[in-house]
Design a protein around this motif. Structure first.
Motif, short mmCIF file in Angstrom:
data_model
loop_
_atom_site.label_atom_id
_atom_site.label_comp_id
_atom_site.label_asym_id
_atom_site.label_seq_id
_atom_site.Cartn_x
_atom_site.Cartn_y
_atom_site.Cartn_z
N GLU A 130 1.65 22.18 83.43
CA GLU A 130 1.22 22.56 84.79
C GLU A 130 1.04 21.34 85.66
O GLU A 130 1.41 21.33 86.84
CB GLU A 130 -0.10 23.34 84.71
CG GLU A 130 -0.67 23.69 86.08
CD GLU A 130 -2.04 24.34 85.98
OE1 GLU A 130 -2.63 24.63 87.04
OE2 GLU A 130 -2.53 24.53 84.83
N HIS A 131 0.50 20.27 85.09
CA HIS A 131 0.22 19.06 85.86
C HIS A 131 1.42 18.13 85.78
O HIS A 131 1.88 17.76 84.70
CB HIS A 131 -1.04 18.37 85.32
CG HIS A 131 -2.23 19.29 85.26
ND1 HIS A 131 -2.94 19.63 86.40
CD2 HIS A 131 -2.80 19.94 84.22
CE1 HIS A 131 -3.92 20.46 86.04
NE2 HIS A 131 -3.86 20.67 84.74
N GLY A 132 1.90 17.71 86.95
CA GLY A 132 3.12 16.90 87.02
C GLY A 132 3.05 15.62 86.22
O GLY A 132 4.04 15.21 85.61
N ASP A 133 1.88 14.98 86.18
CA ASP A 133 1.77 13.71 85.46
C ASP A 133 1.95 13.87 83.95
O ASP A 133 2.23 12.90 83.25
CB ASP A 133 0.40 13.07 85.74
CG ASP A 133 0.29 12.57 87.17
OD1 ASP A 133 1.33 12.18 87.74
OD2 ASP A 133 -0.83 12.57 87.72
N LEU A 134 1.74 15.09 83.45
CA LEU A 134 1.87 15.31 82.01
C LEU A 134 3.27 15.74 81.58
O LEU A 134 3.53 15.92 80.39
CB LEU A 134 0.87 16.38 81.55
CG LEU A 134 -0.58 15.95 81.38
CD1 LEU A 134 -1.41 17.09 80.83
CD2 LEU A 134 -0.68 14.74 80.45
N LYS A 135 4.18 15.92 82.53
CA LYS A 135 5.51 16.42 82.18
C LYS A 135 6.25 15.52 81.18
O LYS A 135 6.88 16.03 80.25
CB LYS A 135 6.35 16.62 83.45
CG LYS A 135 5.90 17.84 84.26
CD LYS A 135 6.80 18.06 85.46
CE LYS A 135 6.36 19.32 86.22
NZ LYS A 135 7.20 19.58 87.41
N PRO A 136 6.19 14.18 81.31
CA PRO A 136 6.88 13.35 80.30
C PRO A 136 6.32 13.55 78.90
O PRO A 136 7.07 13.55 77.92
CB PRO A 136 6.63 11.91 80.80
CG PRO A 136 6.35 12.05 82.26
CD PRO A 136 5.63 13.36 82.39
N VAL A 137 4.99 13.73 78.80
CA VAL A 137 4.37 13.96 77.49
C VAL A 137 4.80 15.31 76.94
O VAL A 137 5.15 15.44 75.76
CB VAL A 137 2.83 13.89 77.61
CG1 VAL A 137 2.20 14.05 76.23
CG2 VAL A 137 2.40 12.58 78.24
N ALA A 138 4.78 16.34 77.80
CA ALA A 138 5.15 17.68 77.35
C ALA A 138 6.59 17.71 76.87
O ALA A 138 6.90 18.33 75.84
CB ALA A 138 4.95 18.69 78.49
N ARG A 139 7.48 17.05 77.59
CA ARG A 139 8.88 17.00 77.18
C ARG A 139 9.05 16.27 75.86
O ARG A 139 9.77 16.72 74.97
CB ARG A 139 9.70 16.34 78.29
CG ARG A 139 11.15 16.03 77.92
CD ARG A 139 11.93 17.24 77.47
NE ARG A 139 11.94 18.30 78.45
CZ ARG A 139 12.54 19.46 78.27
NH1 ARG A 139 13.16 19.71 77.13
NH2 ARG A 139 12.52 20.39 79.20
N ALA A 140 8.36 15.14 75.69
CA ALA A 140 8.46 14.38 74.45
C ALA A 140 7.94 15.18 73.26
O ALA A 140 8.54 15.17 72.17
CB ALA A 140 7.70 13.06 74.58
N LEU A 141 6.83 15.88 73.46
CA LEU A 141 6.27 16.69 72.37
C LEU A 141 7.20 17.84 72.00
O LEU A 141 7.38 18.16 70.83
CB LEU A 141 4.89 17.23 72.76
CG LEU A 141 3.77 16.20 72.88
CD1 LEU A 141 2.49 16.86 73.35
CD2 LEU A 141 3.55 15.49 71.54
N PHE A 142 7.81 18.46 73.02
CA PHE A 142 8.71 19.58 72.74
C PHE A 142 9.97 19.11 72.03
O PHE A 142 10.49 19.80 71.15
CB PHE A 142 9.08 20.29 74.04
CG PHE A 142 9.86 21.56 73.84
CD1 PHE A 142 9.25 22.67 73.26
CD2 PHE A 142 11.19 21.66 74.19
CE1 PHE A 142 9.95 23.85 73.07
CE2 PHE A 142 11.90 22.83 74.00
CZ PHE A 142 11.28 23.93 73.44
N ASP A 143 10.47 17.93 72.39
CA ASP A 143 11.64 17.39 71.69
C ASP A 143 11.31 17.12 70.22
O ASP A 143 12.17 17.29 69.35
CB ASP A 143 12.11 16.10 72.36
CG ASP A 143 12.79 16.35 73.69
OD1 ASP A 143 13.17 17.51 73.95
OD2 ASP A 143 12.93 15.39 74.48
#
Length: 499
Positions: A130-143
Protein backbone atom coordinates in the motif's frame (compact mmCIF):
# COMPACT_ATOMS: atom_id res chain seq x y z
CA UNK A 1 -4.17 -22.44 -23.57
CA UNK A 2 -3.58 -22.40 -19.83
CA UNK A 3 -6.30 -22.36 -17.19
CA UNK A 4 -6.19 -20.44 -13.94
CA UNK A 5 -7.81 -21.89 -10.81
CA UNK A 6 -8.34 -20.02 -7.54
CA UNK A 7 -8.69 -22.37 -4.58
CA UNK A 8 -10.32 -21.22 -1.31
CA UNK A 9 -11.50 -23.07 1.79
CA UNK A 10 -15.15 -22.09 1.38
CA UNK A 11 -17.10 -20.37 -1.36
CA UNK A 12 -17.97 -17.46 0.96
CA UNK A 13 -14.26 -16.60 1.27
CA UNK A 14 -14.51 -15.25 -2.27
CA UNK A 15 -17.83 -13.43 -1.72
CA UNK A 16 -16.36 -9.88 -1.60
CA UNK A 17 -14.77 -10.32 -5.03
CA UNK A 18 -16.01 -10.57 -8.58
CA UNK A 19 -17.64 -13.98 -9.19
CA UNK A 20 -15.62 -16.33 -11.38
CA UNK A 21 -16.09 -19.88 -12.59
CA UNK A 22 -12.37 -20.34 -11.97
CA UNK A 23 -12.90 -20.22 -8.17
CA UNK A 24 -13.00 -23.68 -6.55
CA UNK A 25 -13.30 -24.75 -2.96
CA UNK A 26 -10.61 -27.05 -1.63
CA UNK A 27 -13.02 -30.00 -1.75
CA UNK A 28 -13.86 -29.22 -5.38
CA UNK A 29 -10.17 -29.07 -6.24
CA UNK A 30 -9.72 -32.51 -4.71
CA UNK A 31 -12.12 -33.85 -7.36
CA UNK A 32 -10.76 -31.68 -10.19
CA UNK A 33 -9.10 -33.25 -13.19
CA UNK A 34 -7.76 -31.71 -16.40
CA UNK A 35 -6.51 -33.21 -19.69
CA UNK A 36 -2.87 -34.24 -19.43
CA UNK A 37 -1.90 -31.84 -22.23
CA UNK A 38 -3.45 -28.75 -20.62
CA UNK A 39 -1.55 -26.21 -18.53
CA UNK A 40 -3.17 -25.40 -15.18
CA UNK A 41 -2.15 -22.63 -12.84
CA UNK A 42 -3.37 -22.63 -9.23
CA UNK A 43 -3.55 -19.68 -6.84
CA UNK A 44 -3.80 -21.23 -3.38
CA UNK A 45 -5.82 -18.89 -1.12
CA UNK A 46 -6.70 -21.38 1.64
CA UNK A 47 -6.69 -19.89 5.13
CA UNK A 48 -4.07 -22.09 6.78
CA UNK A 49 -0.70 -22.90 5.27
CA UNK A 50 0.77 -24.84 8.19
CA UNK A 51 2.08 -28.35 7.65
CA UNK A 52 -0.66 -30.88 6.72
CA UNK A 53 -3.37 -28.19 6.65
CA UNK A 54 -5.73 -27.71 3.70
CA UNK A 55 -3.53 -24.98 2.30
CA UNK A 56 -0.47 -27.20 2.52
CA UNK A 57 -2.27 -30.10 0.83
CA UNK A 58 -3.59 -27.79 -1.88
CA UNK A 59 -0.06 -26.85 -2.95
CA UNK A 60 1.15 -30.42 -2.51
CA UNK A 61 -1.63 -31.86 -4.71
CA UNK A 62 -1.11 -29.15 -7.32
CA UNK A 63 2.54 -30.06 -7.68
CA UNK A 64 1.73 -33.77 -7.79
CA UNK A 65 -0.71 -33.08 -10.64
CA UNK A 66 1.82 -31.05 -12.58
CA UNK A 67 -0.04 -27.80 -11.93
CA UNK A 68 1.88 -24.56 -11.41
CA UNK A 69 0.94 -23.34 -7.95
CA UNK A 70 1.50 -20.16 -5.93
CA UNK A 71 2.63 -20.56 -3.21
CA UNK A 72 4.63 -23.72 -3.81
CA UNK A 73 5.33 -26.29 -1.12
CA UNK A 74 8.91 -25.05 -1.01
CA UNK A 75 7.73 -21.51 -0.32
CA UNK A 76 5.43 -22.71 2.47
CA UNK A 77 8.28 -24.68 4.01
CA UNK A 78 10.66 -21.72 3.72
CA UNK A 79 8.16 -19.40 5.41
CA UNK A 80 7.98 -21.80 8.35
CA UNK A 81 11.74 -21.45 8.95
CA UNK A 82 12.56 -18.11 10.48
CA UNK A 83 16.26 -18.33 9.71
CA UNK A 84 15.58 -18.04 6.00
CA UNK A 85 13.88 -14.65 6.17
CA UNK A 86 15.37 -12.91 9.19
CA UNK A 87 17.04 -10.46 6.84
CA UNK A 88 19.08 -7.40 7.75
CA UNK A 89 17.67 -4.32 6.08
CA UNK A 90 20.53 -1.86 6.62
CA UNK A 91 21.35 -1.81 2.91
CA UNK A 92 17.86 -0.72 1.87
CA UNK A 93 17.12 2.59 0.24
CA UNK A 94 16.98 5.45 2.73
CA UNK A 95 13.32 6.14 1.87
CA UNK A 96 12.37 2.66 3.13
CA UNK A 97 14.25 3.15 6.39
CA UNK A 98 12.71 6.60 6.86
CA UNK A 99 9.22 5.19 6.32
CA UNK A 100 9.81 2.40 8.82
CA UNK A 101 11.12 4.92 11.37
CA UNK A 102 8.05 7.12 10.91
CA UNK A 103 5.54 4.26 10.92
CA UNK A 104 7.08 2.17 13.68
CA UNK A 105 5.49 1.89 17.11
CA UNK A 106 7.54 1.26 20.23
CA UNK A 107 7.16 -2.12 21.90
CA UNK A 108 8.36 -3.40 25.26
CA UNK A 109 11.93 -4.85 25.25
CA UNK A 110 11.96 -8.64 25.62
CA UNK A 111 14.06 -10.50 28.19
CA UNK A 112 17.44 -8.92 28.93
CA UNK A 113 17.24 -6.66 25.91
CA UNK A 114 17.34 -3.04 27.10
CA UNK A 115 17.34 -1.47 23.64
CA UNK A 116 14.29 0.49 22.59
CA UNK A 117 12.45 -1.55 19.99
CA UNK A 118 10.15 -0.37 17.22
CA UNK A 119 7.85 -2.50 15.11
CA UNK A 120 5.85 -2.18 11.89
CA UNK A 121 3.28 -4.71 10.65
CA UNK A 122 2.25 -4.70 6.98
CA UNK A 123 0.55 -6.92 4.44
CA UNK A 124 1.78 -7.30 0.88
CA UNK A 125 -0.33 -8.58 -2.01
CA UNK A 126 1.38 -10.32 -4.95
CA UNK A 127 4.52 -8.25 -4.40
CA UNK A 128 2.59 -4.97 -4.02
CA UNK A 129 2.46 -2.75 -0.94
CA UNK A 130 0.00 0.00 0.00
CA UNK A 131 2.81 2.39 0.88
CA UNK A 132 4.93 3.45 -2.08
CA UNK A 133 8.20 3.43 -0.13
CA UNK A 134 7.75 -0.27 0.65
CA UNK A 135 7.23 -1.39 -2.96
CA UNK A 136 10.90 -2.41 -3.52
CA UNK A 137 10.79 -4.54 -0.36
CA UNK A 138 7.45 -6.11 -1.31
CA UNK A 139 8.72 -6.96 -4.78
CA UNK A 140 11.95 -8.47 -3.43
CA UNK A 141 10.06 -10.59 -0.89
CA UNK A 142 7.61 -11.82 -3.52
CA UNK A 143 10.44 -12.78 -5.87
CA UNK A 144 12.03 -14.78 -3.04
CA UNK A 145 8.83 -16.10 -1.42
CA UNK A 146 6.03 -16.05 -4.05
CA UNK A 147 2.89 -15.92 -1.92
CA UNK A 148 -0.41 -14.10 -2.65
CA UNK A 149 -0.67 -12.46 0.78
CA UNK A 150 2.28 -12.00 3.12
CA UNK A 151 1.98 -10.68 6.66
CA UNK A 152 5.35 -9.12 7.47
CA UNK A 153 6.62 -7.77 10.78
CA UNK A 154 9.57 -5.37 10.62
CA UNK A 155 11.37 -4.84 13.91
CA UNK A 156 14.22 -2.56 14.87
CA UNK A 157 16.65 -3.22 17.64
CA UNK A 158 20.01 -1.84 16.57
CA UNK A 159 18.96 -2.14 12.92
CA UNK A 160 15.74 -2.87 11.06
CA UNK A 161 15.10 -6.50 10.16
CA UNK A 162 12.24 -8.83 9.32
CA UNK A 163 11.15 -10.42 12.58
CA UNK A 164 8.43 -12.64 11.16
CA UNK A 165 6.62 -13.41 7.94
CA UNK A 166 3.71 -15.73 7.28
CA UNK A 167 1.12 -16.38 4.55
CA UNK A 168 -2.22 -14.60 4.81
CA UNK A 169 -5.50 -15.15 3.00
CA UNK A 170 -8.31 -12.98 1.55
CA UNK A 171 -10.75 -14.17 4.24
CA UNK A 172 -8.77 -12.12 6.80
CA UNK A 173 -9.02 -8.86 4.82
CA UNK A 174 -11.44 -6.02 5.46
CA UNK A 175 -12.49 -2.87 3.61
CA UNK A 176 -9.60 -1.17 1.87
CA UNK A 177 -7.42 -4.25 2.29
CA UNK A 178 -9.82 -6.14 0.04
CA UNK A 179 -9.54 -3.35 -2.55
CA UNK A 180 -5.73 -3.45 -2.39
CA UNK A 181 -5.75 -7.23 -2.74
CA UNK A 182 -8.12 -7.07 -5.72
CA UNK A 183 -6.01 -4.40 -7.45
CA UNK A 184 -2.81 -6.41 -6.92
CA UNK A 185 -4.48 -9.58 -8.21
CA UNK A 186 -5.66 -7.61 -11.23
CA UNK A 187 -2.09 -6.61 -12.05
CA UNK A 188 -0.81 -10.10 -11.34
CA UNK A 189 -3.31 -11.95 -13.51
CA UNK A 190 -5.72 -9.93 -15.62
CA UNK A 191 -7.53 -13.16 -16.59
CA UNK A 192 -9.59 -13.15 -13.37
CA UNK A 193 -10.98 -9.72 -12.64
CA UNK A 194 -12.03 -8.25 -15.91
CA UNK A 195 -15.47 -9.15 -17.15
CA UNK A 196 -15.36 -11.86 -19.80
CA UNK A 197 -15.74 -10.71 -23.36
CA UNK A 198 -16.29 -12.61 -26.56
CA UNK A 199 -13.01 -13.27 -28.27
CA UNK A 200 -11.42 -15.81 -30.50
CA UNK A 201 -10.14 -18.94 -28.80
CA UNK A 202 -6.46 -19.54 -29.44
CA UNK A 203 -4.61 -22.84 -29.40
CA UNK A 204 -1.56 -21.43 -27.64
CA UNK A 205 -0.50 -18.42 -25.58
CA UNK A 206 2.86 -16.80 -26.25
CA UNK A 207 4.42 -14.19 -23.95
CA UNK A 208 6.59 -11.60 -25.70
CA UNK A 209 8.96 -9.91 -23.23
CA UNK A 210 9.49 -6.24 -24.11
CA UNK A 211 10.76 -3.08 -22.45
CA UNK A 212 9.02 0.13 -23.51
CA UNK A 213 11.80 2.22 -21.97
CA UNK A 214 14.67 0.53 -23.82
CA UNK A 215 16.62 2.97 -25.97
CA UNK A 216 17.51 0.48 -28.71
CA UNK A 217 15.13 -2.51 -28.45
CA UNK A 218 15.53 -5.54 -30.75
CA UNK A 219 12.14 -4.81 -32.35
CA UNK A 220 10.26 -1.54 -32.77
CA UNK A 221 6.57 -1.18 -31.94
CA UNK A 222 5.46 -1.80 -35.52
CA UNK A 223 7.43 -5.04 -35.67
CA UNK A 224 5.94 -6.19 -32.35
CA UNK A 225 2.47 -5.61 -33.76
CA UNK A 226 3.38 -7.67 -36.82
CA UNK A 227 4.51 -10.54 -34.58
CA UNK A 228 1.13 -10.38 -32.82
CA UNK A 229 -0.76 -10.33 -36.11
CA UNK A 230 1.23 -13.27 -37.51
CA UNK A 231 0.63 -15.23 -34.33
CA UNK A 232 -3.12 -14.67 -34.41
CA UNK A 233 -3.33 -16.02 -37.97
CA UNK A 234 -1.70 -19.23 -36.74
CA UNK A 235 -3.89 -19.57 -33.64
CA UNK A 236 -1.35 -18.12 -31.20
CA UNK A 237 -2.36 -15.41 -28.75
CA UNK A 238 0.76 -13.22 -28.55
CA UNK A 239 0.76 -10.94 -25.49
CA UNK A 240 3.40 -8.37 -24.61
CA UNK A 241 4.69 -8.63 -21.03
CA UNK A 242 7.25 -6.74 -18.97
CA UNK A 243 9.71 -7.55 -16.21
CA UNK A 244 6.99 -7.25 -13.54
CA UNK A 245 5.16 -10.23 -15.09
CA UNK A 246 7.81 -12.76 -14.01
CA UNK A 247 5.41 -14.79 -11.89
CA UNK A 248 2.83 -14.93 -14.70
CA UNK A 249 5.06 -16.96 -17.00
CA UNK A 250 3.33 -20.30 -16.27
CA UNK A 251 0.15 -18.91 -17.87
CA UNK A 252 1.81 -19.21 -21.28
CA UNK A 253 3.01 -21.96 -23.58
CA UNK A 254 6.03 -20.06 -24.88
CA UNK A 255 8.29 -17.06 -24.28
CA UNK A 256 9.70 -14.83 -27.03
CA UNK A 257 12.27 -12.36 -25.66
CA UNK A 258 12.25 -9.07 -27.55
CA UNK A 259 14.38 -7.16 -25.06
CA UNK A 260 18.18 -6.91 -25.16
CA UNK A 261 19.51 -9.87 -23.19
CA UNK A 262 22.33 -10.15 -20.65
CA UNK A 263 23.39 -12.73 -18.06
CA UNK A 264 23.15 -10.50 -14.97
CA UNK A 265 19.70 -9.32 -16.02
CA UNK A 266 16.02 -10.18 -15.68
CA UNK A 267 15.91 -11.41 -19.31
CA UNK A 268 18.13 -14.34 -18.35
CA UNK A 269 16.01 -15.08 -15.28
CA UNK A 270 12.88 -15.06 -17.46
CA UNK A 271 14.50 -17.50 -19.89
CA UNK A 272 15.59 -19.82 -17.06
CA UNK A 273 12.17 -19.84 -15.43
CA UNK A 274 10.34 -20.37 -18.72
CA UNK A 275 12.58 -23.30 -19.57
CA UNK A 276 12.07 -24.78 -16.10
CA UNK A 277 8.30 -24.49 -16.62
CA UNK A 278 8.57 -26.59 -19.79
CA UNK A 279 7.80 -23.68 -22.12
CA UNK A 280 9.17 -23.09 -25.61
CA UNK A 281 11.75 -20.31 -25.20
CA UNK A 282 13.52 -18.05 -27.69
CA UNK A 283 16.08 -16.87 -26.56
CA UNK A 284 16.78 -19.92 -24.46
CA UNK A 285 19.16 -19.47 -21.49
CA UNK A 286 21.98 -21.51 -23.05
CA UNK A 287 21.95 -19.31 -26.16
CA UNK A 288 21.98 -16.18 -24.00
CA UNK A 289 24.92 -17.54 -22.01
CA UNK A 290 26.90 -18.47 -25.11
CA UNK A 291 26.21 -15.34 -27.14
CA UNK A 292 26.25 -12.45 -24.70
CA UNK A 293 29.84 -12.99 -23.56
CA UNK A 294 32.29 -12.41 -26.38
CA UNK A 295 35.14 -14.17 -24.55
CA UNK A 296 33.17 -17.42 -24.49
CA UNK A 297 32.07 -16.93 -28.08
CA UNK A 298 35.57 -16.15 -29.36
CA UNK A 299 37.00 -19.26 -27.74
CA UNK A 300 34.09 -21.40 -28.97
CA UNK A 301 34.47 -20.26 -32.58
CA UNK A 302 38.26 -20.59 -32.52
CA UNK A 303 38.25 -24.12 -31.07
CA UNK A 304 35.73 -25.22 -33.71
CA UNK A 305 37.69 -23.65 -36.57
CA UNK A 306 35.02 -21.11 -37.52
CA UNK A 307 36.74 -18.29 -39.48
CA UNK A 308 37.07 -15.15 -37.34
CA UNK A 309 39.37 -12.13 -37.16
CA UNK A 310 42.58 -12.89 -35.29
CA UNK A 311 41.61 -12.52 -31.63
CA UNK A 312 43.46 -12.16 -28.32
CA UNK A 313 41.98 -12.57 -24.84
CA UNK A 314 43.71 -10.13 -22.50
CA UNK A 315 43.73 -10.28 -18.70
CA UNK A 316 43.62 -7.28 -16.38
CA UNK A 317 46.63 -8.66 -14.49
CA UNK A 318 48.63 -9.23 -17.66
CA UNK A 319 51.63 -6.88 -17.64
CA UNK A 320 52.36 -6.98 -21.37
CA UNK A 321 48.82 -6.85 -22.80
CA UNK A 322 49.52 -3.74 -24.88
CA UNK A 323 52.80 -5.18 -26.14
CA UNK A 324 51.05 -8.42 -27.15
CA UNK A 325 48.46 -6.50 -29.17
CA UNK A 326 51.18 -4.50 -30.91
CA UNK A 327 53.22 -7.63 -31.62
CA UNK A 328 50.44 -9.96 -32.74
CA UNK A 329 47.83 -7.64 -34.26
CA UNK A 330 49.48 -4.33 -35.09
CA UNK A 331 47.50 -1.14 -35.75
CA UNK A 332 44.72 -0.35 -36.02
CA UNK A 333 43.34 -2.88 -33.54
CA UNK A 334 39.87 -3.28 -32.09
CA UNK A 335 39.45 -3.75 -28.33
CA UNK A 336 36.13 -4.55 -26.68
CA UNK A 337 34.54 -5.60 -23.40
CA UNK A 338 32.98 -9.09 -23.45
CA UNK A 339 29.33 -8.11 -22.95
CA UNK A 340 28.82 -4.95 -25.00
CA UNK A 341 25.87 -4.59 -27.38
CA UNK A 342 25.05 -2.33 -30.34
CA UNK A 343 28.76 -1.34 -30.70
CA UNK A 344 28.98 -0.18 -27.06
CA UNK A 345 32.24 -0.87 -25.24
CA UNK A 346 34.19 -1.17 -28.50
CA UNK A 347 37.22 1.00 -29.32
CA UNK A 348 39.56 1.23 -32.31
CA UNK A 349 43.16 1.82 -31.25
CA UNK A 350 45.15 3.65 -33.93
CA UNK A 351 48.46 3.78 -32.04
CA UNK A 352 50.11 2.73 -28.78
CA UNK A 353 48.80 5.75 -26.86
CA UNK A 354 45.13 5.13 -27.73
CA UNK A 355 45.64 1.39 -27.17
CA UNK A 356 46.93 1.83 -23.62
CA UNK A 357 44.26 4.41 -22.78
CA UNK A 358 41.53 2.16 -24.22
CA UNK A 359 42.72 -0.91 -22.32
CA UNK A 360 42.93 1.06 -19.06
CA UNK A 361 39.35 2.23 -19.46
CA UNK A 362 37.93 -1.17 -20.48
CA UNK A 363 39.75 -3.03 -17.68
CA UNK A 364 37.79 -0.85 -15.24
CA UNK A 365 34.68 -2.63 -16.50
CA UNK A 366 35.90 -6.20 -17.02
CA UNK A 367 38.69 -8.52 -15.86
CA UNK A 368 39.08 -9.71 -19.46
CA UNK A 369 39.15 -7.70 -22.68
CA UNK A 370 39.14 -8.88 -26.28
CA UNK A 371 41.52 -7.52 -28.91
CA UNK A 372 40.93 -8.25 -32.59
CA UNK A 373 42.61 -7.43 -35.85
CA UNK A 374 40.85 -4.63 -37.68
CA UNK A 375 39.20 -5.71 -40.94
CA UNK A 376 38.00 -2.79 -43.01
CA UNK A 377 34.75 -3.30 -44.92
CA UNK A 378 32.07 -0.90 -46.12
CA UNK A 379 29.41 -3.06 -44.52
CA UNK A 380 28.79 -6.03 -42.23
CA UNK A 381 26.63 -8.93 -43.24
CA UNK A 382 23.86 -9.87 -40.85
CA UNK A 383 22.44 -13.34 -41.52
CA UNK A 384 19.30 -14.23 -39.59
CA UNK A 385 19.19 -17.92 -38.68
CA UNK A 386 16.21 -19.72 -37.17
CA UNK A 387 16.11 -23.42 -36.35
CA UNK A 388 19.26 -24.09 -38.35
CA UNK A 389 18.27 -22.27 -41.57
CA UNK A 390 18.94 -18.79 -42.90
CA UNK A 391 15.73 -16.74 -43.09
CA UNK A 392 16.92 -13.20 -43.90
CA UNK A 393 20.04 -11.31 -44.92
CA UNK A 394 21.03 -7.66 -44.52
CA UNK A 395 24.00 -5.49 -45.31
CA UNK A 396 24.51 -2.94 -42.53
CA UNK A 397 26.68 -0.07 -43.76
CA UNK A 398 29.11 1.89 -41.61
CA UNK A 399 28.09 5.33 -40.36
CA UNK A 400 29.50 7.93 -42.75
CA UNK A 401 32.92 8.99 -41.51
CA UNK A 402 32.91 6.28 -38.84
CA UNK A 403 34.20 2.70 -38.72
CA UNK A 404 31.12 1.06 -37.12
CA UNK A 405 27.47 0.60 -38.07
CA UNK A 406 26.49 2.46 -34.88
CA UNK A 407 28.06 5.63 -33.51
CA UNK A 408 27.46 6.56 -29.88
CA UNK A 409 28.37 9.75 -28.09
CA UNK A 410 25.91 12.35 -29.37
CA UNK A 411 22.40 13.18 -28.26
CA UNK A 412 21.21 10.34 -30.49
CA UNK A 413 22.78 7.10 -31.71
CA UNK A 414 23.65 7.29 -35.41
CA UNK A 415 23.45 4.24 -37.65
CA UNK A 416 24.44 3.58 -41.24
CA UNK A 417 22.24 2.51 -44.10
CA UNK A 418 21.20 -1.01 -44.98
CA UNK A 419 20.25 -3.32 -47.84
CA UNK A 420 17.96 -6.30 -47.31
CA UNK A 421 18.04 -9.13 -49.82
CA UNK A 422 16.96 -12.73 -50.32
CA UNK A 423 19.31 -15.27 -48.80
CA UNK A 424 19.85 -16.91 -52.20
CA UNK A 425 21.66 -13.76 -53.38
CA UNK A 426 24.18 -13.91 -50.52
CA UNK A 427 27.58 -15.53 -51.27
CA UNK A 428 27.44 -19.17 -50.30
CA UNK A 429 30.49 -19.02 -48.03
CA UNK A 430 28.84 -16.22 -45.99
CA UNK A 431 25.68 -18.28 -45.44
CA UNK A 432 27.70 -21.39 -44.60
CA UNK A 433 29.82 -19.53 -42.05
CA UNK A 434 26.64 -18.28 -40.36
CA UNK A 435 25.10 -21.75 -40.21
CA UNK A 436 28.32 -23.33 -38.93
CA UNK A 437 28.59 -20.73 -36.17
CA UNK A 438 24.99 -21.05 -34.98
CA UNK A 439 25.17 -24.85 -34.81
CA UNK A 440 27.61 -24.37 -31.92
CA UNK A 441 25.12 -22.19 -30.07
CA UNK A 442 21.76 -23.93 -30.34
CA UNK A 443 18.58 -24.12 -32.36
CA UNK A 444 17.04 -20.71 -31.71
CA UNK A 445 16.88 -17.35 -33.49
CA UNK A 446 20.27 -15.74 -34.13
CA UNK A 447 21.80 -12.87 -36.05
CA UNK A 448 25.32 -13.60 -37.28
CA UNK A 449 27.57 -10.62 -38.03
CA UNK A 450 30.11 -11.40 -40.73
CA UNK A 451 32.78 -9.41 -42.55
CA UNK A 452 33.69 -10.29 -46.11
CA UNK A 453 36.88 -9.09 -47.77
CA UNK A 454 37.40 -10.68 -51.17
CA UNK A 455 37.27 -14.42 -50.62
CA UNK A 456 37.91 -14.08 -46.89
CA UNK A 457 34.92 -14.44 -44.55
CA UNK A 458 35.18 -13.74 -40.82
CA UNK A 459 32.46 -14.21 -38.21
CA UNK A 460 32.49 -11.22 -35.85
CA UNK A 461 29.83 -12.41 -33.42
CA UNK A 462 26.59 -14.34 -33.02
CA UNK A 463 23.68 -12.41 -31.50
CA UNK A 464 21.04 -14.38 -29.60
CA UNK A 465 18.57 -11.49 -29.78
CA UNK A 466 18.88 -10.09 -33.31
CA UNK A 467 17.21 -6.88 -34.44
CA UNK A 468 13.99 -7.33 -36.38
CA UNK A 469 12.55 -3.91 -37.15
CA UNK A 470 9.72 -3.03 -39.49
CA UNK A 471 11.07 -1.80 -42.81
CA UNK A 472 14.59 -3.14 -42.23
CA UNK A 473 15.07 -6.88 -41.72
CA UNK A 474 11.62 -7.52 -43.19
CA UNK A 475 12.21 -5.34 -46.27
CA UNK A 476 12.36 -8.36 -48.61
CA UNK A 477 10.05 -10.92 -46.95
CA UNK A 478 7.55 -8.49 -45.44
CA UNK A 479 4.96 -10.19 -43.24
CA UNK A 480 6.33 -13.62 -44.17
CA UNK A 481 9.33 -13.05 -41.89
CA UNK A 482 7.07 -12.73 -38.84
CA UNK A 483 5.03 -15.74 -39.96
CA UNK A 484 8.20 -17.85 -40.26
CA UNK A 485 9.13 -17.08 -36.66
CA UNK A 486 5.62 -17.63 -35.31
CA UNK A 487 5.39 -20.87 -37.29
CA UNK A 488 8.56 -22.07 -35.54
CA UNK A 489 6.94 -21.37 -32.18
CA UNK A 490 3.79 -23.16 -33.29
CA UNK A 491 5.70 -26.28 -34.38
CA UNK A 492 7.65 -26.43 -31.14
CA UNK A 493 4.59 -25.85 -28.93
CA UNK A 494 2.68 -28.56 -30.81
CA UNK A 495 5.61 -30.91 -30.30
CA UNK A 496 5.64 -30.13 -26.55
CA UNK A 497 1.93 -30.84 -26.33
CA UNK A 498 2.26 -34.21 -28.08
CA UNK A 499 4.84 -35.45 -25.57
Amino acid sequence: MSRLLIVVDRAKDWAPYYPSEDVLTFDQYLQFSAPASSRVRVINLCQSARYLSRGYYCSLLAEARGHHVVPSVMTLNDLSRKGLFSLQLDELDASVINWLEAAGAEIEPAGDNNHATREVRVRTYFGQAEHGDLKPVARALFDRFPCPVLEVVFRRGKTWQIASMKPGCPADLKGKEQDDFAAAFDRFSSMVWRKPRTRRRYRFDLAMLVNDDEEMPPSDKEALEKFEKAGRKLGINVEQIGRRDYMRLPEYDGLFIRETTAIDHHTYRFARKAEAEGMVVIDDPVSILRCTNKVYLADLLKNNKIPTPKTLILSKDQKDSAEQVIRDLGFPAVIKIPDGAFSRGVTKAEDEKTLRAGLKELFKQSALVLAQEYLYTDYDWRIGVLGGRAIYACKYYMVEGHWQIYQHGGAEVDSGGFDTMPTYEVPRNVIQAALNATRLIGNGLYGVDIKQSGNRVAVIEVNDNPSIDAGVEDRFLGGELYTLIMQEFLSRMEEKRRR
